[in-house]
Design a protein around this motif. Structure first.
Motif, PDB file in Angstrom:
ATOM      1  N   PRO A  23      29.358 -54.134   6.638  1.00 39.49           N
ATOM      2  CA  PRO A  23      29.124 -55.293   5.766  1.00 39.49           C
ATOM      3  C   PRO A  23      27.668 -55.726   5.685  1.00 39.49           C
ATOM      4  CG  PRO A  23      30.069 -56.003   7.848  1.00 39.49           C
ATOM      5  CD  PRO A  23      30.082 -54.500   7.860  1.00 39.49           C
ATOM      6  N   THR A  24      26.794 -55.153   6.518  1.00 33.85           N
ATOM      7  CA  THR A  24      25.366 -55.498   6.449  1.00 33.85           C
ATOM      8  C   THR A  24      24.556 -54.502   5.627  1.00 33.85           C
ATOM      9  OG1 THR A  24      24.739 -54.274   8.452  1.00 33.85           O
ATOM     10  CG2 THR A  24      25.566 -56.523   8.740  1.00 33.85           C
ATOM     11  N   ASP A  25      25.205 -53.478   5.116  1.00 32.25           N
ATOM     12  CA  ASP A  25      24.526 -52.429   4.353  1.00 32.25           C
ATOM     13  C   ASP A  25      24.723 -52.696   2.863  1.00 32.25           C
ATOM     14  OD1 ASP A  25      23.559 -50.148   3.164  1.00 32.25           O
ATOM     15  OD2 ASP A  25      24.736 -48.743   4.377  1.00 32.25           O
ATOM     16  N   PHE A  26      23.632 -52.843   2.106  1.00 28.37           N
ATOM     17  CA  PHE A  26      23.776 -53.149   0.679  1.00 28.37           C
ATOM     18  C   PHE A  26      24.424 -52.003  -0.083  1.00 28.37           C
ATOM     19  CE2 PHE A  26      19.433 -51.495   1.163  1.00 28.37           C
ATOM     20  CZ  PHE A  26      19.437 -50.442   0.247  1.00 28.37           C
ATOM     21  N   ASN A  27      24.478 -50.812   0.510  1.00 29.38           N
ATOM     22  CA  ASN A  27      25.192 -49.712  -0.116  1.00 29.38           C
ATOM     23  C   ASN A  27      26.711 -49.877  -0.032  1.00 29.38           C
ATOM     24  OD1 ASN A  27      22.975 -48.030  -0.983  1.00 29.38           O
ATOM     25  ND2 ASN A  27      22.584 -47.601   1.182  1.00 29.38           N
ATOM     26  N   SER A  28      27.152 -50.915   0.679  1.00 37.74           N
ATOM     27  CA  SER A  28      28.587 -51.185   0.805  1.00 37.74           C
ATOM     28  C   SER A  28      29.089 -52.148  -0.255  1.00 37.74           C
ATOM     29  CB  SER A  28      28.886 -51.763   2.200  1.00 37.74           C
ATOM     30  OG  SER A  28      28.565 -50.852   3.221  1.00 37.74           O
ATOM     31  N   VAL A  29      28.267 -52.485  -1.227  1.00 40.86           N
ATOM     32  CA  VAL A  29      28.649 -53.486  -2.225  1.00 40.86           C
ATOM     33  C   VAL A  29      29.975 -53.138  -2.898  1.00 40.86           C
ATOM     34  CG1 VAL A  29      28.050 -54.363  -4.526  1.00 40.86           C
ATOM     35  CG2 VAL A  29      26.354 -54.394  -2.714  1.00 40.86           C
ATOM     36  N   TYR A  30      30.080 -51.940  -3.427  1.00 40.89           N
ATOM     37  CA  TYR A  30      31.306 -51.554  -4.127  1.00 40.89           C
ATOM     38  C   TYR A  30      32.489 -51.522  -3.167  1.00 40.89           C
ATOM     39  CZ  TYR A  30      34.556 -48.757  -6.920  1.00 40.89           C
ATOM     40  OH  TYR A  30      35.661 -48.309  -7.602  1.00 40.89           O
ATOM     41  N   ALA A  31      32.294 -50.890  -2.015  1.00 38.31           N
ATOM     42  CA  ALA A  31      33.375 -50.740  -1.051  1.00 38.31           C
ATOM     43  C   ALA A  31      33.878 -52.082  -0.535  1.00 38.31           C
ATOM     44  CB  ALA A  31      32.905 -49.871   0.109  1.00 38.31           C
ATOM     45  N   GLU A  32      32.949 -52.968  -0.132  1.00 32.92           N
ATOM     46  CA  GLU A  32      33.356 -54.275   0.381  1.00 32.92           C
ATOM     47  C   GLU A  32      33.977 -55.137  -0.718  1.00 32.92           C
ATOM     48  OE1 GLU A  32      33.728 -55.637   3.169  1.00 32.92           O
ATOM     49  OE2 GLU A  32      32.636 -54.401   4.591  1.00 32.92           O
ATOM     50  N   GLY A  33      33.471 -54.983  -1.963  1.00 29.82           N
ATOM     51  CA  GLY A  33      34.070 -55.717  -3.072  1.00 29.82           C
ATOM     52  C   GLY A  33      35.519 -55.331  -3.262  1.00 29.82           C
ATOM     53  N   LYS A  34      35.805 -54.038  -3.235  1.00 26.83           N
ATOM     54  CA  LYS A  34      37.182 -53.577  -3.405  1.00 26.83           C
ATOM     55  C   LYS A  34      38.051 -53.975  -2.213  1.00 26.83           C
ATOM     56  CE  LYS A  34      37.125 -51.409  -7.395  1.00 26.83           C
ATOM     57  NZ  LYS A  34      37.978 -51.854  -8.537  1.00 26.83           N
ATOM     58  N   ARG A  35      37.472 -53.929  -1.032  1.00 27.83           N
ATOM     59  CA  ARG A  35      38.222 -54.306   0.178  1.00 27.83           C
ATOM     60  C   ARG A  35      38.644 -55.781   0.117  1.00 27.83           C
ATOM     61  NH1 ARG A  35      38.769 -52.267   5.397  1.00 27.83           N
ATOM     62  NH2 ARG A  35      38.792 -53.809   7.078  1.00 27.83           N
ATOM     63  N   ALA A  36      37.697 -56.659  -0.245  1.00 28.68           N
ATOM     64  CA  ALA A  36      38.031 -58.077  -0.366  1.00 28.68           C
ATOM     65  C   ALA A  36      39.007 -58.322  -1.511  1.00 28.68           C
ATOM     66  CB  ALA A  36      36.746 -58.887  -0.586  1.00 28.68           C
ATOM     67  N   SER A  37      38.907 -57.540  -2.568  1.00 27.77           N
ATOM     68  CA  SER A  37      39.827 -57.688  -3.697  1.00 27.77           C
ATOM     69  C   SER A  37      41.263 -57.400  -3.285  1.00 27.77           C
ATOM     70  CB  SER A  37      39.414 -56.763  -4.841  1.00 27.77           C
ATOM     71  OG  SER A  37      38.191 -57.176  -5.416  1.00 27.77           O
ATOM     72  N   GLU A  38      41.442 -56.414  -2.420  1.00 28.82           N
ATOM     73  CA  GLU A  38      42.793 -56.119  -1.944  1.00 28.82           C
ATOM     74  C   GLU A  38      43.380 -57.333  -1.223  1.00 28.82           C
ATOM     75  OE1 GLU A  38      43.498 -52.532   0.168  1.00 28.82           O
ATOM     76  OE2 GLU A  38      42.381 -51.259  -1.220  1.00 28.82           O
ATOM     77  N   LEU A  39      42.576 -57.956  -0.370  1.00 29.37           N
ATOM     78  CA  LEU A  39      43.054 -59.129   0.350  1.00 29.37           C
ATOM     79  C   LEU A  39      43.376 -60.270  -0.612  1.00 29.37           C
ATOM     80  CD1 LEU A  39      43.632 -60.704   2.938  1.00 29.37           C
ATOM     81  CD2 LEU A  39      41.194 -61.247   3.062  1.00 29.37           C
ATOM     82  N   MET A  40      42.501 -60.516  -1.584  1.00 35.09           N
ATOM     83  CA  MET A  40      42.771 -61.573  -2.566  1.00 35.09           C
ATOM     84  C   MET A  40      44.086 -61.325  -3.282  1.00 35.09           C
ATOM     85  SD  MET A  40      39.324 -62.959  -4.437  1.00 35.09           S
ATOM     86  CE  MET A  40      38.564 -61.389  -4.835  1.00 35.09           C
ATOM     87  N   CYS A  41      44.339 -60.089  -3.686  1.00 35.90           N
ATOM     88  CA  CYS A  41      45.577 -59.771  -4.397  1.00 35.90           C
ATOM     89  C   CYS A  41      46.797 -60.039  -3.521  1.00 35.90           C
ATOM     90  CB  CYS A  41      45.563 -58.311  -4.837  1.00 35.90           C
ATOM     91  SG  CYS A  41      44.449 -57.936  -6.204  1.00 35.90           S
ATOM     92  N   ALA A  42      46.719 -59.623  -2.258  1.00 32.57           N
ATOM     93  CA  ALA A  42      47.841 -59.843  -1.348  1.00 32.57           C
ATOM     94  C   ALA A  42      48.120 -61.335  -1.165  1.00 32.57           C
ATOM     95  CB  ALA A  42      47.556 -59.171  -0.010  1.00 32.57           C
ATOM     96  N   VAL A  43      47.049 -62.127  -1.021  1.00 32.85           N
ATOM     97  CA  VAL A  43      47.204 -63.569  -0.807  1.00 32.85           C
ATOM     98  C   VAL A  43      47.774 -64.248  -2.041  1.00 32.85           C
ATOM     99  CG1 VAL A  43      45.940 -65.705  -0.419  1.00 32.85           C
ATOM    100  CG2 VAL A  43      45.415 -63.688   0.964  1.00 32.85           C
ATOM    101  N   TYR A  44      47.209 -63.962  -3.202  1.00 30.88           N
ATOM    102  CA  TYR A  44      47.712 -64.569  -4.444  1.00 30.88           C
ATOM    103  C   TYR A  44      49.147 -64.140  -4.717  1.00 30.88           C
ATOM    104  CZ  TYR A  44      43.623 -66.955  -6.430  1.00 30.88           C
ATOM    105  OH  TYR A  44      42.604 -67.837  -6.694  1.00 30.88           O
ATOM    106  N   GLY A  45      49.434 -62.866  -4.514  1.00 27.96           N
ATOM    107  CA  GLY A  45      50.784 -62.394  -4.767  1.00 27.96           C
ATOM    108  C   GLY A  45      51.810 -63.085  -3.904  1.00 27.96           C
ATOM    109  N   ARG A  46      51.471 -63.278  -2.631  1.00 29.91           N
ATOM    110  CA  ARG A  46      52.404 -63.953  -1.734  1.00 29.91           C
ATOM    111  C   ARG A  46      52.603 -65.412  -2.143  1.00 29.91           C
ATOM    112  NH1 ARG A  46      51.611 -65.085   4.775  1.00 29.91           N
ATOM    113  NH2 ARG A  46      53.625 -66.087   5.105  1.00 29.91           N
ATOM    114  N   GLN A  47      51.505 -66.090  -2.481  1.00 29.25           N
ATOM    115  CA  GLN A  47      51.617 -67.514  -2.799  1.00 29.25           C
ATOM    116  C   GLN A  47      52.309 -67.774  -4.131  1.00 29.25           C
ATOM    117  OE1 GLN A  47      48.278 -69.959  -1.856  1.00 29.25           O
ATOM    118  NE2 GLN A  47      48.747 -71.509  -3.388  1.00 29.25           N
ATOM    119  N   TYR A  48      52.064 -66.878  -5.109  1.00 29.79           N
ATOM    120  CA  TYR A  48      52.570 -67.143  -6.463  1.00 29.79           C
ATOM    121  C   TYR A  48      53.740 -66.250  -6.864  1.00 29.79           C
ATOM    122  CZ  TYR A  48      48.513 -70.131  -6.920  1.00 29.79           C
ATOM    123  OH  TYR A  48      47.567 -71.135  -6.725  1.00 29.79           O
ATOM    124  N   GLY A  49      54.187 -65.388  -5.966  1.00 26.50           N
ATOM    125  CA  GLY A  49      55.448 -64.700  -6.186  1.00 26.50           C
ATOM    126  C   GLY A  49      55.412 -63.480  -7.077  1.00 26.50           C
TER     127      GLY A  49
END
Length: 349
Positions: free
Chosen positions: A175-201
């Motif tokens: 997470p401290t490497d700027f070359n991880s921008v795409y990878a970390e963005g997609k990783r956080a997106s997976e978590l957001m999707c899981a959280v929203y999906g659980r809360q909103y069904g």
């Protein structure tokens, strides 16, 4: 802008043959799609348009784009019927379209080495804020199933001793490497999707994609397969910038489309699947395959010599989970991927 050629009908018919039994949930309904104006999107949209007509689904697709006129000029054949509606807006702050959308495909942005190097803040913002805005829309538009096109990059660097990386691997990008921008963005997106999906069904499914080939693969970006085909079509030599030892694998765009549609309609909630091929080959072997298929007389130039004892750089998935749980298989060989990609770009062989 020069219009892109359609994907061959034989490919679209093969996708339909492999997915004919899964489409009924979309009959008479709507699907919302973001980040689908690149290579992945071309395969999804053309196969959807073809299937909609062939099965008389009477479905509707709304495609979010910042520049709909540009995309329409690039792929005019997609707008011969009224299936696809272009909706102008930025993924980060688009106004919600009217209607109910039980299915959503969230792409947000494609992998781009150029953007990551030159506009990393823009890339990260598009991925994170674009995903969040799409999830906010999903929470109020009647969404039942959402597919996130993620990436194998979420695992971080693949250990050289692991030949095929499984979904259970617990590694991560730095997470401290700027070359991880795409990878970390997609990783956080997976978590957001899981959280929203659980809360909103609504169900969320994750496709962790690897390299692909076939129609719409650019020949002038950071994709080794495209660059090697470009070199071969120009008469050679095929140039390898490194030492040729990194190991990769390649999935045909038609197989990719089958996998993504099957995941959207059939995968269980919060399931993640590697999407690609388990057939690995080195960059040098890839160059040799391109040469052998397209022009056996040309030379291959390798810029660097392999360092003795250096670990192998790998980016190859295990696809056993998708095979076991969803019955998915790849049907197009590496040689045929090269052949079909080159033909779409004008090769006459």
């Amino acid at each position: 802008m020069t219009a892109a050629k359609p994907i061959p009908e034989s490919d679209l018919a093969a996708i339909l043959a492999a997915t004919r039994e899964i489409w009924e949930p979309l009959r008479g309904r709507s699907i919302f799609m973001t980040g689908c104006t690149g290579t992945f999107g071309a395969w999804l949209l053309e196969s959807l348009s073809y299937t909609n007509r062939a099965l008389d689904l009477r479905a509707n697709a709304v495609l979010l784009s910042r520049r709909p006129d540009v995309f329409r000029a690039k792929m005019p054949h997609l707008f011969a019927d009224d299936l696809i509606t272009m909706y102008e807006g930025d993924a980060r702050d688009f106004a919600f379209p009217d209607g109910q959308f039980p299915f959503i495909i969230c792409g947000a942005t494609e992998a781009s080495a150029k953007q990551q190097a030159e506009q990393p803040v823009e890339m990260l913002s598009t991925i994170l804020r674009g995903t969040e805005r799409t999830l906010e829309f999903a929470a109020q538009c009647g969404c039942k199933r959402l597919l996130l096109t993620s990436s194998g990059a979420v695992y971080g660097r693949q250990p050289s001793e692991i030949v095929h990386l499984p979904e259970s691997y617990a590694g991560a990008p730095d997470p401290t490497d700027f070359n991880s921008v795409y990878a970390e963005g997609k990783r956080a997106s997976e978590l957001m999707c899981a959280v929203y999906g659980r809360q909103y069904g609504f169900a969320t499914i994750f496709s962790r994609a690897y390299a692909i080939g076939g129609p719409h693969l650019p020949l002038d970006m950071h994709f080794a397969l495209g660059n090697f085909i470009r070199d071969a079509l120009a008469g050679g030599p095929i140039r390898i910038a490194g030492d040729g030892t990194p190991t990769r694998s390649y999935q045909y765009g038609g197989d990719l489309a089958v996998w993504l549609w099957t995941m959207l309609f059939r995968a269980p909630d919060r399931a993640a699947y590697n999407t690609g091929s388990g057939e690995s080959l080195s960059i040098l072997q890839l160059a040799e395959a391109v040469r052998d298929v397209l022009n056996p007389s040309i030379l291959i130039e390798v810029a660097k010599k392999p360092a003795p004892g250096a670990p192998v750089s790998r980016y190859v998935p295990s696809v056993e989970k998708a095979e076991r749980e969803l019955g998915l298989r790849n049907g197009v060989t590496m040689e045929e991927i090269i052949r079909r990609t080159a033909r779409w770009h004008g090769w006459q062989g």
